[in-house]
Design a protein around this motif. Structure first.
Motif, PDB file in Angstrom:
ATOM      1  N   ASP A  62     -10.511   1.151  -0.628  1.00 16.01           N
ATOM      2  CA  ASP A  62      -9.492   0.518  -1.483  1.00 16.01           C
ATOM      3  C   ASP A  62      -9.020   1.512  -2.535  1.00 16.01           C
ATOM      4  O   ASP A  62      -7.797   1.676  -2.762  1.00 16.01           O
ATOM      5  CB  ASP A  62     -10.098  -0.723  -2.143  1.00 16.01           C
ATOM      6  N   GLN A  63      -9.949   2.202  -3.171  1.00 13.70           N
ATOM      7  CA  GLN A  63      -9.592   3.179  -4.209  1.00 13.70           C
ATOM      8  C   GLN A  63      -8.793   4.330  -3.620  1.00 13.70           C
ATOM      9  O   GLN A  63      -7.822   4.806  -4.225  1.00 13.70           O
ATOM     10  CB  GLN A  63     -10.864   3.695  -4.880  1.00 13.70           C
ATOM     11  N   GLN A  64      -9.201   4.781  -2.426  1.00 12.91           N
ATOM     12  CA  GLN A  64      -8.477   5.888  -1.795  1.00 12.91           C
ATOM     13  C   GLN A  64      -7.051   5.494  -1.432  1.00 12.91           C
ATOM     14  O   GLN A  64      -6.110   6.272  -1.627  1.00 12.91           O
ATOM     15  CB  GLN A  64      -9.240   6.355  -0.552  1.00 12.91           C
ATOM     16  N   LEU A  65      -6.877   4.282  -0.921  1.00  5.67           N
ATOM     17  CA  LEU A  65      -5.528   3.821  -0.576  1.00  5.67           C
ATOM     18  C   LEU A  65      -4.661   3.699  -1.822  1.00  5.67           C
ATOM     19  O   LEU A  65      -3.442   3.936  -1.770  1.00  5.67           O
ATOM     20  CB  LEU A  65      -5.606   2.475   0.142  1.00  5.67           C
ATOM     21  N   SER A  66      -5.281   3.333  -2.947  1.00  4.76           N
ATOM     22  CA  SER A  66      -4.523   3.140  -4.189  1.00  4.76           C
ATOM     23  C   SER A  66      -3.967   4.448  -4.732  1.00  4.76           C
ATOM     24  O   SER A  66      -3.018   4.447  -5.520  1.00  4.76           O
ATOM     25  CB  SER A  66      -5.412   2.479  -5.245  1.00  4.76           C
ATOM     26  N   THR A  67      -4.574   5.575  -4.352  1.00  9.09           N
ATOM     27  CA  THR A  67      -4.111   6.872  -4.855  1.00  9.09           C
ATOM     28  C   THR A  67      -2.935   7.423  -4.056  1.00  9.09           C
ATOM     29  O   THR A  67      -2.314   8.400  -4.466  1.00  9.09           O
ATOM     30  CB  THR A  67      -5.261   7.909  -4.802  1.00  9.09           C
ATOM     31  N   GLU A  70       3.389   5.323  -3.206  1.00 10.66           N
ATOM     32  CA  GLU A  70       3.880   4.012  -2.792  1.00 10.66           C
ATOM     33  C   GLU A  70       4.746   4.129  -1.547  1.00 10.66           C
ATOM     34  O   GLU A  70       5.626   4.990  -1.459  1.00 10.66           O
ATOM     35  CB  GLU A  70       4.680   3.390  -3.934  1.00 10.66           C
ATOM     36  N   GLY A  71       4.469   3.263  -0.571  1.00  5.63           N
ATOM     37  CA  GLY A  71       5.239   3.252   0.660  1.00  5.63           C
ATOM     38  C   GLY A  71       4.785   4.252   1.701  1.00  5.63           C
ATOM     39  O   GLY A  71       5.359   4.295   2.801  1.00  5.63           O
ATOM     40  N   SER A  72       3.787   5.064   1.382  1.00  3.74           N
ATOM     41  CA  SER A  72       3.324   6.074   2.343  1.00  3.74           C
ATOM     42  C   SER A  72       2.476   5.432   3.430  1.00  3.74           C
ATOM     43  O   SER A  72       1.855   4.387   3.221  1.00  3.74           O
ATOM     44  CB  SER A  72       2.518   7.162   1.634  1.00  3.74           C
ATOM     45  N   ASP A  73       2.433   6.075   4.582  1.00  3.43           N
ATOM     46  CA  ASP A  73       1.641   5.582   5.697  1.00  3.43           C
ATOM     47  C   ASP A  73       0.215   6.115   5.628  1.00  3.43           C
ATOM     48  O   ASP A  73      -0.038   7.193   5.075  1.00  3.43           O
ATOM     49  CB  ASP A  73       2.271   6.004   7.027  1.00  3.43           C
ATOM     50  N   SER A  74      -0.692   5.344   6.215  1.00  4.71           N
ATOM     51  CA  SER A  74      -2.076   5.779   6.338  1.00  4.71           C
ATOM     52  C   SER A  74      -2.682   5.111   7.568  1.00  4.71           C
ATOM     53  O   SER A  74      -2.014   4.344   8.269  1.00  4.71           O
ATOM     54  CB  SER A  74      -2.872   5.443   5.077  1.00  4.71           C
ATOM     55  N   SER A  75      -3.963   5.381   7.813  1.00  5.86           N
ATOM     56  CA  SER A  75      -4.636   4.854   9.005  1.00  5.86           C
ATOM     57  C   SER A  75      -6.055   4.429   8.667  1.00  5.86           C
ATOM     58  O   SER A  75      -6.746   5.095   7.885  1.00  5.86           O
ATOM     59  CB  SER A  75      -4.684   5.913  10.123  1.00  5.86           C
ATOM     60  N   LEU A  76      -6.476   3.326   9.271  1.00  7.16           N
ATOM     61  CA  LEU A  76      -7.857   2.874   9.197  1.00  7.16           C
ATOM     62  C   LEU A  76      -8.434   2.881  10.610  1.00  7.16           C
ATOM     63  O   LEU A  76      -7.763   2.482  11.559  1.00  7.16           O
ATOM     64  CB  LEU A  76      -7.938   1.459   8.618  1.00  7.16           C
ATOM     65  N   ARG A  77      -9.673   3.329  10.721  1.00  5.50           N
ATOM     66  CA  ARG A  77     -10.311   3.385  12.038  1.00  5.50           C
ATOM     67  C   ARG A  77     -11.524   2.471  12.081  1.00  5.50           C
ATOM     68  O   ARG A  77     -12.359   2.475  11.172  1.00  5.50           O
ATOM     69  CB  ARG A  77     -10.731   4.811  12.381  1.00  5.50           C
ATOM     70  N   LYS A  80     -13.337   3.182   8.446  1.00  4.73           N
ATOM     71  CA  LYS A  80     -13.135   4.487   7.813  1.00  4.73           C
ATOM     72  C   LYS A  80     -11.652   4.731   7.609  1.00  4.73           C
ATOM     73  O   LYS A  80     -10.824   4.393   8.460  1.00  4.73           O
ATOM     74  CB  LYS A  80     -13.738   5.583   8.706  1.00  4.73           C
ATOM     75  N   LEU A  81     -11.322   5.313   6.459  1.00  9.48           N
ATOM     76  CA  LEU A  81      -9.947   5.730   6.203  1.00  9.48           C
ATOM     77  C   LEU A  81      -9.735   7.085   6.847  1.00  9.48           C
ATOM     78  O   LEU A  81     -10.502   8.018   6.663  1.00  9.48           O
ATOM     79  CB  LEU A  81      -9.691   5.804   4.697  1.00  9.48           C
ATOM     80  N   VAL A  82      -8.665   7.209   7.653  1.00 10.98           N
ATOM     81  CA  VAL A  82      -8.365   8.444   8.363  1.00 10.98           C
ATOM     82  C   VAL A  82      -7.202   9.128   7.689  1.00 10.98           C
ATOM     83  O   VAL A  82      -6.114   8.556   7.559  1.00 10.98           O
ATOM     84  CB  VAL A  82      -8.024   8.153   9.848  1.00 10.98           C
ATOM     85  N   PHE A  83      -7.398  10.368   7.266  1.00 12.15           N
ATOM     86  CA  PHE A  83      -6.333  11.111   6.580  1.00 12.15           C
ATOM     87  C   PHE A  83      -5.539  11.944   7.605  1.00 12.15           C
ATOM     88  O   PHE A  83      -6.068  12.374   8.615  1.00 12.15           O
ATOM     89  CB  PHE A  83      -6.924  12.026   5.515  1.00 12.15           C
TER      90      PHE A  83
END
Length: 332
Positions: A180-185, A188-195, A329-332
Motif C-alpha cells: 500500500d505504501q509503495q503504491l502511494s509513492t 497519480e494515474g501511473s500503471d503498476s502490477s501486482l503478482r 508482491k508488487l512488481v516494478f
C-alpha cells in the motif's frame, strides 16, 4: 477494522526420518480430525454423566463446528459451506525430513465459533501428533514443540498454556501494508502490477468443472472466486465483524476488475490423496504458477484489502488441505 481471524503456528520436532508426502494437507487434516472427534465425543460423555471440572466450554461441539459446519446450516447446500479453518502447509526445500529437524505449519481459524474452541483444538493437535503421522502403511514419530499466535505462546513443554483467546492478535484487513505504501509513492494515474505467486495449486471452477488447463480458465474468474470466498467466510463465520473490503456489492467489485489487465504463467497441477471417507485414492486437479494483475495504481490500491484477505483465506476449493495459498508482491 480487523477480521476475527487467528493464525496458529506449529513447530514440530522430527523424531523418525520421514519423507514428506505429496499431499501433507491430507495427512495433517486427517490426524487432526480423528483426534478432535475423539475429544469432542469424550466431552459429550462427560457432560452427559454430569462430570464437572474436565470439559466446561462446549467442547462437545468442537468437531461439528470445525469439520461439519454444513450440519449447522441445513438451509445452505453442503458444497456452499466453507469450513472455519485453513491449513498452511510446511514449506520445505528438502522433502526428506531428518531426525531432530524442526519444521512448521500453520492453521487459520475463522470466526469466534471456531476460536472459542482454541484450547481443545491445540490439545487435539498435540494428541494427533503424539501418535505419529504418515501414510496408510507407516507412521513416523514427531513431537509438537510449540504453538504460537504472533508472540503469544499457546503450547509448550507438552502443556496448553494459560491464555485469553479474546486478547490474541487478529489478522488485520491491511490498510497500510508495505505494498500500500509503495503504491502511494507512485505518480497519480501511473500503471503498476501486482503478482499472486501460488505456493500450492488452486482449484477454481470454470463452467461447473475445476480448471486443469490454463486455456480453460478466464483469469477474472479467480478474482470473482476470491470475492465470493471472502464474503461467504465473513457472513457464515464472522458476521459480527465488519470486513471493510472496500466494495459494498459485487457489481462494484466486478466493475473494478473489468478495468484491469491480467497475465498468467500457469501450468496443470495434480495431487493424489487418500480419502478415508471414500476408502480410496482421489486425484485433485488444479493449476499452479503466477497471476499478474496490471492497472492504474489507484485501482490496484483499492483491491489490496481483499487481496490481503485472500493471502489469509486462500482461493478456490480444498483450502482445508492447504490449497489455494498465494503470496502477494508488487512488481516494478
Amino acid at each position: 477494522m480487523s477480521a476475527n481471524l487467528v493464525l496458529l503456528r506449529f513447530t514440530i520436532r522430527q523424531i523418525d526420518d520421514m519423507p514428506m508426502p505429496e499431499d501433507p494437507g491430507s495427512m495433517l487434516r486427517g490426524a487432526f480430525g480423528h483426534a478432535l472427534k475423539g475429544l469432542s465425543e469424550a466431552a459429550m460423555l462427560f457432560k452427559s454423566s454430569n462430570t464437572s471440572g474436565v470439559f466446561n466450554n462446549n467442547e462437545e461441539l468442537a468437531y461439528t463446528t470445525i469439520f461439519e459446519h454444513s450440519a449447522m446450516h441445513a438451509e445452505t447446500p453442503r458444497r456452499g459451506i466453507p469450513n472455519p479453518y485453513v491449513l498452511k502447509l510446511p514449506k520445505l526445500a528438502d522433502k526428506n525430513i531428518s531426525h531432530n529437524q524442526r519444521w512448521e505449519f500453520a492453521q487459520l481459524l475463522i470466526g469466534q465459533s471456531a476460536i472459542q474452541h482454541l484450547s481443545i483444538i491445540i490439545l487435539a493437535w498435540s494428541q494427533a501428533l503424539s501418535k505419529g503421522i504418515g501414510g496408510t502403511h507407516k507412521r513416523y514419530k514427531v513431537e509438537l514443540e510449540k504453538v504460537m499466535c504472533e508472540d503469544v505462546v499457546l503450547y509448550q513443554g507438552g502443556q496448553v498454556q494459560d491464555f485469553d483467546s479474546d486478547s490474541l492478535t487478529r489478522c488485520p484487513i491491511t490498510q497500510n501494508s508495505l505494498i500500500d505504501q509503495q503504491l502511494s509513492t507512485l505518480p497519480e494515474g501511473s500503471d503498476s502490477s501486482l503478482r499472486l505467486r501460488f505456493s500450492t495449486q488452486f482449484r477454481v471452477q470454470h463452467q461447473g468443472k475445476v480448471a486443469y488447463r490454463p486455456e480453460q480458465l478466464d483469469i477474472k474468474l479467480v478474482f470473482y472466486a476470491l470475492y465470493n470466498r471472502v464474503k461467504q467466510c465473513q457472513q457464515l463465520h464472522d458476521s459480527s465483524s465488519d470486513w471493510d473490503i472496500g466494495f459494498s456489492v459485487f457489481s462494484e467489485y466486478k466493475q473494478l476488475i473489468e478495468q484491469l489487465r491480467f497475465e498468467s504463467d500457469l501450468s496443470p497441477a495434480r495431487l493424489t490423496r487418500h480419502s478415508s471417507r471414500q476408502g480410496r485414492d482421489v486425484t485433485l486437479f488444479g493449476l499452479k504458477g503466477n497471476i499478474t494483475v496490471k492497472g492504474r495504481s489507484d485501482l490496484l490500491k483499492k483491491l489490496l484489502p481483499i487481496l490481503h484477505l485472500g493471502e489469509c483465506l486462500h482461493i478456490g476449493k480444498s483450502t482445508v488441505l492447504g490449497l489455494g495459498e498465494y503470496q502477494l508482491k508488487l512488481v516494478f
